[in-house]
Design a protein around this motif. Structure first.
Motif, PDB file in Angstrom:
ATOM      1  N   LEU A  39      37.766  39.888  28.170  1.00 57.34           N
ATOM      2  CA  LEU A  39      36.304  39.849  28.064  1.00 57.34           C
ATOM      3  C   LEU A  39      35.667  39.363  29.365  1.00 57.34           C
ATOM      4  CD1 LEU A  39      35.863  38.459  24.421  1.00 57.34           C
ATOM      5  CD2 LEU A  39      35.493  40.802  25.200  1.00 57.34           C
ATOM      6  N   ASP A  40      36.284  38.340  29.981  1.00 56.68           N
ATOM      7  CA  ASP A  40      35.727  37.823  31.241  1.00 56.68           C
ATOM      8  C   ASP A  40      35.693  38.918  32.300  1.00 56.68           C
ATOM      9  OD1 ASP A  40      35.402  35.390  30.073  1.00 56.68           O
ATOM     10  OD2 ASP A  40      37.147  34.428  31.006  1.00 56.68           O
ATOM     11  N   TRP A  41      36.792  39.705  32.344  1.00 60.97           N
ATOM     12  CA  TRP A  41      36.873  40.781  33.342  1.00 60.97           C
ATOM     13  C   TRP A  41      35.830  41.862  33.031  1.00 60.97           C
ATOM     14  CZ3 TRP A  41      38.032  46.034  33.578  1.00 60.97           C
ATOM     15  CH2 TRP A  41      38.370  46.543  34.847  1.00 60.97           C
ATOM     16  N   LEU A  42      35.740  42.270  31.746  1.00 63.38           N
ATOM     17  CA  LEU A  42      34.792  43.319  31.347  1.00 63.38           C
ATOM     18  C   LEU A  42      33.341  42.887  31.542  1.00 63.38           C
ATOM     19  CD1 LEU A  42      36.609  44.624  28.133  1.00 63.38           C
ATOM     20  CD2 LEU A  42      35.999  46.039  30.111  1.00 63.38           C
ATOM     21  N   ASN A  43      33.090  41.587  31.339  1.00 65.54           N
ATOM     22  CA  ASN A  43      31.712  41.091  31.475  1.00 65.54           C
ATOM     23  C   ASN A  43      31.162  41.230  32.890  1.00 65.54           C
ATOM     24  OD1 ASN A  43      31.519  40.434  28.793  1.00 65.54           O
ATOM     25  ND2 ASN A  43      32.108  38.289  29.052  1.00 65.54           N
ATOM     26  N   THR A  44      32.056  41.418  33.869  1.00 62.54           N
ATOM     27  CA  THR A  44      31.582  41.551  35.263  1.00 62.54           C
ATOM     28  C   THR A  44      31.258  43.020  35.591  1.00 62.54           C
ATOM     29  OG1 THR A  44      33.804  41.935  36.170  1.00 62.54           O
ATOM     30  CG2 THR A  44      33.085  39.634  35.989  1.00 62.54           C
ATOM     31  N   LYS A  45      31.479  43.924  34.630  1.00 66.51           N
ATOM     32  CA  LYS A  45      31.321  45.360  34.913  1.00 66.51           C
ATOM     33  C   LYS A  45      30.030  45.931  34.331  1.00 66.51           C
ATOM     34  CE  LYS A  45      35.379  45.145  36.753  1.00 66.51           C
ATOM     35  NZ  LYS A  45      35.435  45.017  38.209  1.00 66.51           N
ATOM     36  N   GLU A  46      29.553  47.001  34.965  1.00 69.98           N
ATOM     37  CA  GLU A  46      28.352  47.702  34.492  1.00 69.98           C
ATOM     38  C   GLU A  46      28.644  48.411  33.163  1.00 69.98           C
ATOM     39  OE1 GLU A  46      25.203  48.085  36.116  1.00 69.98           O
ATOM     40  OE2 GLU A  46      26.035  46.389  37.246  1.00 69.98           O
ATOM     41  N   PRO A  47      27.613  48.628  32.321  1.00 71.83           N
ATOM     42  CA  PRO A  47      27.837  49.388  31.083  1.00 71.83           C
ATOM     43  C   PRO A  47      28.423  50.773  31.363  1.00 71.83           C
ATOM     44  CG  PRO A  47      25.678  48.347  31.042  1.00 71.83           C
ATOM     45  CD  PRO A  47      26.236  48.131  32.421  1.00 71.83           C
ATOM     46  N   LYS A  48      29.345  51.196  30.514  1.00 72.28           N
ATOM     47  CA  LYS A  48      29.958  52.542  30.546  1.00 72.28           C
ATOM     48  C   LYS A  48      30.656  52.866  31.867  1.00 72.28           C
ATOM     49  CE  LYS A  48      28.184  53.285  26.489  1.00 72.28           C
ATOM     50  NZ  LYS A  48      29.068  52.817  25.425  1.00 72.28           N
ATOM     51  N   SER A  49      31.135  51.847  32.585  1.00 73.32           N
ATOM     52  CA  SER A  49      31.716  52.115  33.911  1.00 73.32           C
ATOM     53  C   SER A  49      33.244  52.041  33.930  1.00 73.32           C
ATOM     54  CB  SER A  49      31.162  51.112  34.923  1.00 73.32           C
ATOM     55  OG  SER A  49      31.610  49.796  34.584  1.00 73.32           O
ATOM     56  N   LEU A 109      43.887  46.987  44.228  1.00 77.48           N
ATOM     57  CA  LEU A 109      42.859  47.269  43.217  1.00 77.48           C
ATOM     58  C   LEU A 109      41.578  46.458  43.436  1.00 77.48           C
ATOM     59  CD1 LEU A 109      45.022  47.582  39.983  1.00 77.48           C
ATOM     60  CD2 LEU A 109      43.863  49.414  41.203  1.00 77.48           C
ATOM     61  N   ASN A 110      41.733  45.268  44.019  1.00 80.39           N
ATOM     62  CA  ASN A 110      40.547  44.441  44.299  1.00 80.39           C
ATOM     63  C   ASN A 110      39.599  44.310  43.110  1.00 80.39           C
ATOM     64  OD1 ASN A 110      41.071  43.682  46.884  1.00 80.39           O
ATOM     65  ND2 ASN A 110      40.154  45.531  47.804  1.00 80.39           N
ATOM     66  N   GLY A 111      40.168  44.029  41.945  1.00 83.79           N
ATOM     67  CA  GLY A 111      39.293  43.835  40.772  1.00 83.79           C
ATOM     68  C   GLY A 111      38.816  45.131  40.139  1.00 83.79           C
ATOM     69  N   ARG A 112      39.251  46.293  40.677  1.00 83.95           N
ATOM     70  CA  ARG A 112      38.806  47.578  40.122  1.00 83.95           C
ATOM     71  C   ARG A 112      39.579  47.944  38.863  1.00 83.95           C
ATOM     72  NH1 ARG A 112      39.851  53.050  40.870  1.00 83.95           N
ATOM     73  NH2 ARG A 112      41.357  52.901  42.557  1.00 83.95           N
ATOM     74  N   LEU A 119      37.597  48.313  23.281  1.00 82.33           N
ATOM     75  CA  LEU A 119      36.793  49.531  23.079  1.00 82.33           C
ATOM     76  C   LEU A 119      35.344  49.210  22.712  1.00 82.33           C
ATOM     77  CD1 LEU A 119      39.306  51.830  21.158  1.00 82.33           C
ATOM     78  CD2 LEU A 119      38.337  52.287  23.414  1.00 82.33           C
ATOM     79  N   ASP A 120      35.144  48.118  21.984  1.00 84.14           N
ATOM     80  CA  ASP A 120      33.793  47.765  21.530  1.00 84.14           C
ATOM     81  C   ASP A 120      32.937  47.153  22.639  1.00 84.14           C
ATOM     82  OD1 ASP A 120      34.159  48.742  19.033  1.00 84.14           O
ATOM     83  OD2 ASP A 120      34.458  46.827  18.031  1.00 84.14           O
ATOM     84  N   HIS A 121      33.520  46.869  23.789  1.00 86.44           N
ATOM     85  CA  HIS A 121      32.744  46.250  24.876  1.00 86.44           C
ATOM     86  C   HIS A 121      31.859  47.288  25.556  1.00 86.44           C
ATOM     87  CE1 HIS A 121      31.720  43.964  28.467  1.00 86.44           C
ATOM     88  NE2 HIS A 121      32.176  42.883  27.839  1.00 86.44           N
ATOM     89  N   GLU A 122      30.638  46.894  25.870  1.00 86.47           N
ATOM     90  CA  GLU A 122      29.676  47.872  26.421  1.00 86.47           C
ATOM     91  C   GLU A 122      30.103  48.430  27.781  1.00 86.47           C
ATOM     92  OE1 GLU A 122      25.842  46.086  27.121  1.00 86.47           O
ATOM     93  OE2 GLU A 122      26.644  44.804  28.720  1.00 86.47           O
ATOM     94  N   ALA A 123      31.025  47.750  28.465  1.00 82.89           N
ATOM     95  CA  ALA A 123      31.461  48.247  29.779  1.00 82.89           C
ATOM     96  C   ALA A 123      32.359  49.478  29.673  1.00 82.89           C
ATOM     97  CB  ALA A 123      32.194  47.142  30.538  1.00 82.89           C
ATOM     98  N   ILE A 124      32.935  49.720  28.484  1.00 83.57           N
ATOM     99  CA  ILE A 124      33.868  50.843  28.333  1.00 83.57           C
ATOM    100  C   ILE A 124      33.090  52.163  28.212  1.00 83.57           C
ATOM    101  CG2 ILE A 124      35.681  51.887  26.887  1.00 83.57           C
ATOM    102  CD1 ILE A 124      36.687  49.421  28.391  1.00 83.57           C
ATOM    103  N   GLY A 125      33.441  53.111  29.088  1.00 83.11           N
ATOM    104  CA  GLY A 125      32.746  54.400  29.092  1.00 83.11           C
ATOM    105  C   GLY A 125      33.628  55.565  28.686  1.00 83.11           C
TER     106      GLY A 125
END
Length: 485
Positions: free
Chosen positions: A273-283, A339-342, A356-362
Motif C-alpha cells: 500500500l505504501d508503494w502504491l500510494n506514491t503512484k498516480e491513479p491507473k498508472s 527499476l528506481n521505484g518503477r 487490485l482494489d487500489h486506485e493506482a492499478i490500471g
C-alpha cells in the motif's frame, strides 16, 4: 429470522486447491451473514490458511465453524503434508491427489450423521457427495470454481464433439449452440476433450459429469450482469438449476480481510500500500499468474525484458520452483536496481484483492483463472489475457471478445506443464501491455471495465442480482426443510 426453528445448516466441502478453497470459504461466510449455520469441512493444514478469518467472523456474530479430518497422504502414496493441490509437482502426484479426495467419503459420512445438515455444497472433485446426500435425503449443490460460460462451452464440446471433426491441432472450430460465436482450436482445450482415448483422468471426469447431472444444481461464483446469456443458456439448454452468488471476493470489506485471503503474503500489505500510494491513479500494471502456475526461467526473462522496455510502472508476482542460485539466471543484469521505484517484485503469495482494489492499478496481466478474472472485474480493471490450462482459454474469450476488456498476449496452446510451454516473446508481451495501458483504446476498455466493476459491486448488495439469487436459494432450501419435516 427465527434462529431456532428455521435456521438452515449448510456443509461446505471445498476441493483442497487455492482456486477452489478461497471462493468457497468466502461463499460460506456470505451464507453465514444471511443467517445460515455454515460448517466448512477441510484438513488441519488447509484450515490454518483461513481460520483467523473465520474466527473474526464468529466474533462479529456469524454462525460459522470449521471441522477437520486428516488428509490421506500415506494411503495414496503422497508425501506427508501434501494436503493441497498447490503442493503437487507432477501429473502423477496430481492424479494421486485427486484419488485421495475419494477417501473423504467415510469421515464426511460420519460428520453428516452427527450433524444432520440441510444441504451440502461440494467441490465438483467430490462427485461421491451426490450419493451420500441422496442417502440422507438432502440436496447436494456442486461448485466447480468456474463461471457459466466455461460450463456451457464444456457441455457443448462433450455433447457435439466439434473438436473431433478438425484436421489438425491448430484448425479452428465453432463451439455449437452457444449464445456467442466462440472459436477454439484443439490445442486450446484440455486433454480429456481432445479425443475419445482413455486418459488417467477419464474415469474421474465421467464420474464428475454423472454427479453434475443428478445434483440438485450448481452454485456459481459469478453475477448475472457478467454473463447473463450463459445464466439463461445453462438453465434452459443445459437444463440444470444454477444460482449465481458472486463475486464472492467482495465479502472482504476491510484491508485485513483482503490481505489475509488465501495465505500469508511474503510482502506485508502495508509495504504494498505504501508503494502504491506514491503512484498516480491507473498508472500501475499488476502481473500475476495465480497460485498454481510456475514459469520457466526463459519465460520470466522475456517478461522482465518486456516490462523494462514498456516504461510502465508495475507490481509483478513471481512464483518459482527454482533455487536462489538459478534465480539470477533469468533476471537481466541489474534489473531490480535499474527499476528506481518503477516496479515492485513480490516473490511468492501476494494480497491480490488488496492490490487490485487500489486506485493506482490500471491493468492486470492474468492467466485468466476464474477467481482472478472476477477479482479483476470487481476491481474495474482491464486485463492482458495469458491463459495456460484448465478452463482459461474459455475465460479469455469472455474477456476479449464478449466483454471487450481484454488484450490477448497470444497464448495458443493448453498446457499444465511448465517445460512443455513455448515461451511468449518479449515483443508480444510489451505490445499487449502497452495496448492495455496507453491510448484511446485503453481508455475505452478502462471505461467498460469500470462500469462492469460497478455492476459487480451492486450485484452483491441487498437487492442486487447475486444477493437475490442467494436469497431465493435459501428460501428454496427452507421450503424443502419444512416440507420434509
Amino acid at each position: 429470522m427465527d434462529k431456532i426453528t428455521d435456521q438452515i445448516h449448510v456443509y461446505f466441502l471445498p476441493m483442497m486447491a487455492p482456486g477452489h478453497m478461497i471462493p468457497l470459504v468466502d461463499m460460506a461466510r456470505q451464507f453465514a451473514r444471511h443467517g445460515v449455520k455454515a460448517t466448512i469441512i477441510t484438513t488441519p493444514l488447509n484450515a490454518s490458511k483461513f481460520s483467523k478469518t473465520i474466527q473474526r467472523d464468529r466474533e462479529l456474530g456469524s454462525d460459522i465453524s470449521i471441522r477437520t479430518t486428516e488428509f490421506p497422504c500415506k494411503e495414496v502414496g503422497l508425501p506427508e503434508g501434501c494436503e493441497n493441490l498447490a503442493s503437487t509437482t507432477s501429473s502423477e502426484m496430481t492424479l494421486k491427489f485427486v484419488k485421495a479426495l475419494y477417501l473423504f467419503q467415510q469421515p464426511l459420512q460420519q460428520f453428516l450423521e452427527e450433524d444432520h445438515p440441510d444441504c451440502i455444497i461440494a467441490g465438483s472433485f467430490f462427485p461421491w457427495t451426490v450419493d451420500v446426500a441422496a442417502k440422507l435425503g438432502i440436496p447436494r449443490l456442486s461448485f466447480s470454481g468456474s463461471g457459466l460460460l466455461p460450463l456451457c462451452a464444456h457441455y457443448s464440446l462433450m455433447e457435439h464433439k466439434p473438436q473431433l471433426k478438425v484436421e489438425s491441432e491448430t484448425e479452428e472450430f465453432i463451439i455449437p449452440g452457444l449464445p456467442d460465436t466462440i472459436k477454439m482450436s484443439r490445442q486450446q482445450i484440455s486433454d480429456h476433450l481432445k479425443d475419445e482415448k482413455e486418459t488417467p483422468m477419464t474415469e474421474i471426469v465421467n464420474d464428475i459429469l454423472r454427479a453434475e447431472k443428478i445434483s440438485y444444481g450448481a452454485i456459481v461464483n459469478s453475477f448475472y450482469e457478467l454473463e447473463s446469456n450463459y445464466v439463461k443458456h445453462y438453465r434452459e439448454v443445459v437444463g440444470r438449476k444454477a444460482w449465481h452468488v458472486g463475486p464472492v471476493s467482495l465479502c472482504n470489506k476491510d484491508n485485513e480481510d483482503k490481505a489475509q485471503r488465501g495465505q500469508e503474503s511474503s510482502f506485508s500489505e502495508q509495504q504494498c500500500l505504501d508503494w502504491l500510494n506514491t503512484k498516480e491513479p491507473k498508472s500501475v500494471i499488476y502481473i500475476c499468474f495465480g497460485s498454481m502456475s510456475i514459469f520457466s526461467s526463459a519465460q520470466l526473462l522475456e517478461i522482465a525484458i518486456a516490462l523494462e522496455a514498456s516504461d510502465q510502472q508495475f507490481i509483478w508476482v513471481v512464483k518459482q520452483s527454482t533455487t536462489n542460485e538459478e534465480q539470477d539466471k533469468w533476471m537481466p543484469e541489474g534489473f531490480e536496481e535499474n527499476l528506481n521505484g518503477r516496479g515492485l517484485i513480490i516473490k511468492g503469495w501476494a494480497p491480490q484483492v488488496l492490490i487490485l482494489d487500489h486506485e493506482a492499478i490500471g491493468g492486470f496481466v492474468t492467466h485468466c483463472g476464474w477467481n482472478s478474472l472476477l477479482e479483476g472485474v470487481a476491481a474495474g480493471v482491464p486485463m492482458v489475457t495469458w491463459p495456460l490450462s484448465a478452463e482459461q482459454f474459455f475465460n479469455e474469450k469472455l474477456l476479449v471478445e464478449i466483454l471487450k476488456i481484454g488484450v490477448p498476449v497470444g497464448a495458443q496452446a493448453w498446457s499444465q506443464r511448465t517445460d512443455s510451454r513455448v515461451p511468449i516473446n518479449r515483443e508480444n508481451i510489451q505490445r499487449a501491455v502497452t495496448k492495455l495501458m496507453v491510448g484511446q483504446e485503453a481508455d475505452e476498455m478502462r471505461r467498460r471495465a469500470a462500469a462492469l466493476g460497478k455492476s459487480a459491486k451492486m450485484a452483491v448488495e441487498k437487492g442486487g442480482s447475486s444477493d437475490n439469487s442467494l436469497v431465493s436459494l435459501l428460501e428454496e432450501l427452507r421450503w424443502g426443510m419444512s416440507s420434509s419435516n
